[in-house]
Design an enzyme around this catalytic site. Structure first.
Site, mmCIF file in Angstrom:
data_model
loop_
_atom_site.group_PDB
_atom_site.id
_atom_site.type_symbol
_atom_site.label_atom_id
_atom_site.label_comp_id
_atom_site.label_asym_id
_atom_site.label_seq_id
_atom_site.Cartn_x
_atom_site.Cartn_y
_atom_site.Cartn_z
ATOM 1 N N ARG A 400 0.838 -1.206 0.000
ATOM 2 C CA ARG A 400 0.000 0.000 0.000
ATOM 3 C C ARG A 400 0.868 1.249 0.000
ATOM 4 O O ARG A 400 0.580 2.225 -0.701
ATOM 5 C CB ARG A 400 -0.949 0.029 1.203
ATOM 6 C CG ARG A 400 -1.953 1.195 1.115
ATOM 7 C CD ARG A 400 -2.884 1.265 2.321
ATOM 8 N NE ARG A 400 -3.979 2.201 2.089
ATOM 9 C CZ ARG A 400 -3.936 3.499 2.353
ATOM 10 N NH1 ARG A 400 -2.826 4.042 2.849
ATOM 11 N NH2 ARG A 400 -4.984 4.282 2.113
ATOM 12 N N CYS A 401 1.947 1.239 0.764
ATOM 13 C CA CYS A 401 2.844 2.392 0.806
ATOM 14 C C CYS A 401 3.436 2.697 -0.573
ATOM 15 O O CYS A 401 3.711 3.854 -0.898
ATOM 16 C CB CYS A 401 3.999 2.144 1.784
ATOM 17 S SG CYS A 401 3.513 2.022 3.510
#
Length: 409
Positions: A400-401
């Protein structure tokens, strides 16, 4: 797909912004790790191979992948005046204390004709021995003589492959962040230029700007639905920033968001953002690190009774009840990282076991190294797409980052 359209964490992902790790990782040294927010030095060749595998998984599942470095090059190619403005601002923010280097660095960067090569060089950092020497007598300063040619004069930006943090997509708008550390504050310069000048992005409304005094980072911002945003109060996002963001969103008549849930998580390196301990993975399922369960401070922000005012209510229900209400569901399921075993949970959360990128309801991209958590996710009916991560995970960020959604259905 022009502009921004992100009203969910789980709706099918159609377009995502990435940055392929580059030579900025080669300019990490043991002495600069703490300053540049790394715990170890990744092996660039393998990090790039792992990132390419991430990109392939996304493309194989119908996601258009675009790159920060390519979009920035397209911005600079729109005119010399934009290129000039970018270089001046980059140098102003580069932390160059010796004024004699300002013109030298400007001339050095401006001599790079290829726009993408220029962008990559600004990300990579600059050593003294790269700069043109000219007359050796002009370099006879005490700092040059004592520190020598190996001194770095512009720091690299090794955290850039975590494109989630410098800005966040919110509905059809964007927040351009003031980041927690001096090192990462410079990264938002690229977002500033993208959302001012790139033809595909400049139409987005701005809900936060990088010159604001309070810190906020994209890893703390989750789009739960068209009407509800969750924002973490964390090591890197301040309550003051959340209040300002709320006022700007609620003050926009075109915005559909009417509720912001501010979730206070412990402030630590391991729990740096909300999405390192908590992500949505299906219509009614969330991945969570058990270390944040228990009494959890959650505040509901809505529009107040006047312009630029907000109403704040502390919620005392369980997190499950709050999330079910926000999503208009009877109940939700919280799946614990590591299965609830605290030793496994701490180990796998450190390697971003809770940081999943959902690309469609029930389909998530994860790091393969978190085998206990991944098995539990499969047991709960999730379609788990694993990517290698021995080097990428050294930066303390997960799938996600590394992905900034620009468009979801």
């Amino acid at each position: 797909m022009t502009g921004i359209h992100v009203t969910s964490e789980i709706n099918p992902l159609r377009k995502v912004l990435l940055h392929r790790p580059g030579r900025e990782l080669l300019n990490l040294t043991p002495n600069t790790l703490e300053e540049l927010l790394f715990d170890d030095i990744p092996y660039l060749k393998v990090a790039q191979e792992e990132h390419d595998a991430f990109s392939r998984v996304l493309r194989d599942n119908g996601v258009e992948v675009v790159y920060l470095e390519d979009y920035m090059a397209q911005v600079l190619e729109q005119g010399r005046e934009i290129r000039e403005l970018f270089l001046r601002q980059f140098i102003a923010e580069a932390g160059i204390r010796a004024s004699k280097y300002h013109k030298i660095i400007y001339d050095f960067l401006n001599s790079i004709e290829d726009s993408k090569e220029l962008v990559l060089k600004t990300m990579e950092g600059i050593y003294l021995n790269e700069l043109p020497h000219g007359d050796s007598r002009s370099r006879q300063s005490l700092v040059d003589l004592v520190r020598g040619d190996a001194r770095i004069v512009v720091n690299p930006m090794p955290n850039l492959y975590f494109t989630r943090d410098p800005f966040e997509s919110i509905g059809t708008g964007v927040g351009i962040n003031r980041m927690y550390s001096v090192t990462r504050c410079r990264e938002t310069l690229y977002a500033d230029f993208l959302f001012r000048y790139h033809p595909e992005l400049k139409s987005a409304d701005h809900y936060y700007d990088r010159w604001r005094p309070f810190h906020i980072e994209g890893g703390d911002v989750l789009n739960l639905s068209e009407t509800t945003l969750a924002v973490g109060i964390s090591q890197r996002t301040e309550p003051d920033a959340i209040e300002r963001l709320a006022k700007n969103i609620f003050g926009d008549a075109q915005a559909s968001i009417d509720t912001i849930l501010a979730i206070h998580i412990p402030e630590s390196r391991a729990f740096m953002h909300l999405d390192t301990v908590f992500t949505q993975i299906d219509l009614d399922k969330f991945m969570i690190h058990p270390g944040i369960l228990g009494p959890l401070e959650v505040y509901r922000l809505t529009a107040g009774d006047g312009p630029d005012r907000i109403a704040i209510e502390e919620r005392r229900e369980t997190l499950e009840e709050i999330l079910a209400e926000a999503l208009e569901l009877e109940s939700v399921t919280l799946i614990k990282c590591g299965g609830g075993d605290m030793i496994t949970a701490e180990r796998e959360q450190w390697n971003d076991g809770s940081n999943t990128l959902c690309i469609a309801p029930g389909t998530i991209v994860v790091y393969e190294r978190n085998d206990v958590t991944n098995a539990i996710l499969r047991d709960n009916g999730l379609n788990v797409l694993e990517i290698p991560s021995s080097e990428l995970s050294r930066g303390r960020g997960g799938p996600r980052c590394m992905g900034m959604p620009l468009w979801r259905d």
